[in-house]
Write a protein that holds these residues in place. Structure first.
Motif, PDB file in Angstrom:
ATOM      1  N   PHE A 279       0.845  -1.198   0.000  1.00 24.44           N
ATOM      2  CA  PHE A 279       0.000   0.000   0.000  1.00 24.44           C
ATOM      3  C   PHE A 279       0.875   1.241   0.000  1.00 24.44           C
ATOM      4  O   PHE A 279       1.969   1.232   0.586  1.00 24.44           O
ATOM      5  CB  PHE A 279      -0.870   0.045   1.262  1.00 24.44           C
ATOM      6  N   GLU A 280       0.360   2.277  -0.646  1.00 24.94           N
ATOM      7  CA  GLU A 280       1.004   3.594  -0.575  1.00 24.94           C
ATOM      8  C   GLU A 280      -0.053   4.617  -0.206  1.00 24.94           C
ATOM      9  O   GLU A 280      -1.084   4.727  -0.889  1.00 24.94           O
ATOM     10  CB  GLU A 280       1.583   3.969  -1.944  1.00 24.94           C
ATOM     11  N   TYR A 281       0.207   5.331   0.869  1.00 23.75           N
ATOM     12  CA  TYR A 281      -0.699   6.402   1.293  1.00 23.75           C
ATOM     13  C   TYR A 281       0.069   7.344   2.221  1.00 23.75           C
ATOM     14  O   TYR A 281       1.212   7.043   2.600  1.00 23.75           O
ATOM     15  CB  TYR A 281      -1.937   5.820   1.984  1.00 23.75           C
TER      16      TYR A 281
ATOM     17  N   GLU B 250       1.162  -3.195 -11.483  1.00 25.79           N
ATOM     18  CA  GLU B 250      -0.003  -2.300 -11.539  1.00 25.79           C
ATOM     19  C   GLU B 250      -0.165  -1.597 -10.201  1.00 25.79           C
ATOM     20  O   GLU B 250       0.229  -2.127  -9.156  1.00 25.79           O
ATOM     21  CB  GLU B 250      -1.282  -3.115 -11.832  1.00 25.79           C
ATOM     22  N   LYS B 251      -0.750  -0.409 -10.276  1.00 23.72           N
ATOM     23  CA  LYS B 251      -1.179   0.259  -9.046  1.00 23.72           C
ATOM     24  C   LYS B 251      -2.653   0.554  -9.192  1.00 23.72           C
ATOM     25  O   LYS B 251      -3.071   1.070 -10.236  1.00 23.72           O
ATOM     26  CB  LYS B 251      -0.444   1.588  -8.884  1.00 23.72           C
ATOM     27  N   VAL B 252      -3.423   0.229  -8.174  1.00 25.53           N
ATOM     28  CA  VAL B 252      -4.860   0.509  -8.238  1.00 25.53           C
ATOM     29  C   VAL B 252      -5.257   1.324  -7.011  1.00 25.53           C
ATOM     30  O   VAL B 252      -4.676   1.182  -5.940  1.00 25.53           O
ATOM     31  CB  VAL B 252      -5.703  -0.795  -8.282  1.00 25.53           C
ATOM     32  N   GLN B 253      -6.265   2.150  -7.232  1.00 30.63           N
ATOM     33  CA  GLN B 253      -6.803   2.943  -6.135  1.00 30.63           C
ATOM     34  C   GLN B 253      -7.566   2.010  -5.193  1.00 30.63           C
ATOM     35  O   GLN B 253      -8.295   1.130  -5.657  1.00 30.63           O
ATOM     36  CB  GLN B 253      -7.756   3.989  -6.746  1.00 30.63           C
ATOM     37  N   VAL B 254      -7.366   2.162  -3.892  1.00 28.41           N
ATOM     38  CA  VAL B 254      -8.147   1.346  -2.944  1.00 28.41           C
ATOM     39  C   VAL B 254      -9.557   1.929  -2.889  1.00 28.41           C
ATOM     40  O   VAL B 254      -9.745   3.087  -2.500  1.00 28.41           O
ATOM     41  CB  VAL B 254      -7.499   1.362  -1.538  1.00 28.41           C
ATOM     42  N   SER B 255     -10.518   1.102  -3.299  1.00 22.70           N
ATOM     43  CA  SER B 255     -11.891   1.586  -3.399  1.00 22.70           C
ATOM     44  C   SER B 255     -12.421   1.983  -2.017  1.00 22.70           C
ATOM     45  O   SER B 255     -12.340   1.213  -1.065  1.00 22.70           O
ATOM     46  CB  SER B 255     -12.714   0.460  -4.030  1.00 22.70           C
ATOM     47  N   GLY B 256     -12.927   3.212  -1.926  1.00 21.62           N
ATOM     48  CA  GLY B 256     -13.455   3.707  -0.650  1.00 21.62           C
ATOM     49  C   GLY B 256     -12.367   4.151   0.318  1.00 21.62           C
ATOM     50  O   GLY B 256     -12.658   4.593   1.426  1.00 21.62           O
ATOM     51  N   GLY B 257     -11.117   4.020  -0.068  1.00 23.32           N
ATOM     52  CA  GLY B 257     -10.004   4.434   0.792  1.00 23.32           C
ATOM     53  C   GLY B 257      -9.617   3.336   1.765  1.00 23.32           C
ATOM     54  O   GLY B 257     -10.413   2.439   2.063  1.00 23.32           O
TER      55      GLY B 257
ATOM     56  N   ASN C  34      -7.159   8.017   1.307  1.00 18.15           N
ATOM     57  CA  ASN C  34      -6.804   7.711  -0.083  1.00 18.15           C
ATOM     58  C   ASN C  34      -5.560   6.860  -0.117  1.00 18.15           C
ATOM     59  O   ASN C  34      -4.560   7.200   0.528  1.00 18.15           O
ATOM     60  CB  ASN C  34      -6.480   9.007  -0.833  1.00 18.15           C
ATOM     61  N   ALA C  35      -5.616   5.755  -0.837  1.00 12.30           N
ATOM     62  CA  ALA C  35      -4.450   4.875  -0.883  1.00 12.30           C
ATOM     63  C   ALA C  35      -4.426   4.147  -2.210  1.00 12.30           C
ATOM     64  O   ALA C  35      -5.460   3.955  -2.853  1.00 12.30           O
ATOM     65  CB  ALA C  35      -4.510   3.864   0.261  1.00 12.30           C
ATOM     66  N   GLU C  36      -3.228   3.757  -2.587  1.00 10.23           N
ATOM     67  CA  GLU C  36      -3.066   2.901  -3.765  1.00 10.23           C
ATOM     68  C   GLU C  36      -2.514   1.560  -3.310  1.00 10.23           C
ATOM     69  O   GLU C  36      -1.714   1.494  -2.365  1.00 10.23           O
ATOM     70  CB  GLU C  36      -2.061   3.523  -4.732  1.00 10.23           C
ATOM     71  N   GLU C  37      -2.958   0.512  -3.987  1.00 11.19           N
ATOM     72  CA  GLU C  37      -2.385  -0.808  -3.753  1.00 11.19           C
ATOM     73  C   GLU C  37      -1.507  -1.121  -4.966  1.00 11.19           C
ATOM     74  O   GLU C  37      -1.934  -0.956  -6.111  1.00 11.19           O
ATOM     75  CB  GLU C  37      -3.505  -1.855  -3.604  1.00 11.19           C
ATOM     76  N   ALA C  38      -0.292  -1.537  -4.687  1.00 16.53           N
ATOM     77  CA  ALA C  38       0.645  -1.857  -5.781  1.00 16.53           C
ATOM     78  C   ALA C  38       0.870  -3.351  -5.806  1.00 16.53           C
ATOM     79  O   ALA C  38       0.907  -4.003  -4.758  1.00 16.53           O
ATOM     80  CB  ALA C  38       1.967  -1.131  -5.560  1.00 16.53           C
ATOM     81  N   VAL C  39       1.001  -3.881  -7.008  1.00 12.61           N
ATOM     82  CA  VAL C  39       1.317  -5.306  -7.134  1.00 12.61           C
ATOM     83  C   VAL C  39       2.638  -5.441  -7.885  1.00 12.61           C
ATOM     84  O   VAL C  39       2.829  -4.865  -8.945  1.00 12.61           O
ATOM     85  CB  VAL C  39       0.146  -6.121  -7.755  1.00 12.61           C
TER      86      VAL C  39
END
Ligand SMILES: C[S@@+](CC[C@H](N)C(=O)[O-])C[C@H]1O[C@@H](n2cnc3c(N)ncnc32)[C@H](O)[C@@H]1O
Length: 212
Positions: free
Chosen positions: A155-157, A188-195, A201-206
């Motif tokens: 996670f990145e936030y 990929e990086k995706v936005q964490v739905s709903g935070g 606000n956070a992104e999940e990276a794979v």
């Protein structure tokens, strides 16, 4: 994080990290690891994740390491499988066809006990650990798996907005932690739905990590 922190979480059933369905990024990217059916996938700090059932259903074998025996008991109950429970060195192994879970501290798990694995899937494991434990954790997982390829979710936030775990680990830190032993690809990086935790606000990276 002290062991007592995690035991308390499991005893109080405060397990917000546990997902109610298999992880979508695992489903999307498991193929990147190139593992044939029957390959043995290691899940460090596995909890009772439904990702284990998903991997078993896809024909993989699973090995896991988990501190909490409560978690491991629940895992097998929810899989609907009666485990064989046996001593394994100073720890306990819960086994059934295609699955071995080692109960205890991952830092005490040896490569001999774990046995050969073909790949590692790390979800909510590295990010569960405070910064001062991460280097040793990465080294330990590399050692006991002989640098097996890895699918890693982070996670990145803004860490000032939320105390971990899960902790924020940015791209540079992921690369610094792993660059000695692995070649890294950010898939990929995706936005964490709903935070994250419904608030931040956070992104999940794979990441895909290959043996260097
Ligand atoms: C955030 S949870 C993630 C669980 C699982 N990976 C998932 O996705 O649901 C972290 C888990 O690691 C376990 N844990 C923490 N420290 C550990 C250690 N040193 N050795 C083994 N397990 C540990 C905790 O009990 C907890 O179940």
């Amino acid at each position: 994080m002290e062991a007592s922190f995690w035991h308390d979480r499991w005893n109080a059933n405060e397990i917000g990290f546990h997902q109610s369905k298999p992880n979508a990024l695992l489903e999307k990217y498991m193929g990147v690891l190139g593992c044939a059916e029957g390959s043995r996938i290691f899940l460090p700090l596995c909890g009772k994740t439904l990702d284990i059932g998903w991997l078993l259903a896809k024909g993989y074998c699973v090995a896991g390491a988990e501190l909490s025996e409560t978690a491991v008991k629940q895992l097998f109950e929810e899989l609907g499988v009666v485990p064989d429970i046996s001593p394994a060195g100073a720890r306990t192994r819960y086994s059934a066809p295609d699955i071995d879970i080692f109960v205890g501290d991952i830092f005490d798990l040896s490569e001999e006990l774990l046995g050969a694995v073909d790949a590692v899937y790390d979800r909510a494991a590295l990010v569960a650990l405070p910064e001062e434990m991460r280097e040793e954790y990465v080294r330990q997982v590399a050692k006991i798996t002989d640098n097996a390829p890895k699918l890693l979710l982070t996670f990145e936030y803004d860490q000032s907005q939320l105390a971990g775990p899960p902790f924020s680990i940015d791209e540079d830190s992921v690369r610094t932690l792993h660059s000695d032993s692995y070649r890294l690809t950010l898939l990929e990086k995706v936005q964490v739905s709903g935070g994250l935790k419904g608030r931040v606000n956070a992104e999940e990276a794979v990441w895909y990590l290959e043996k260097e």
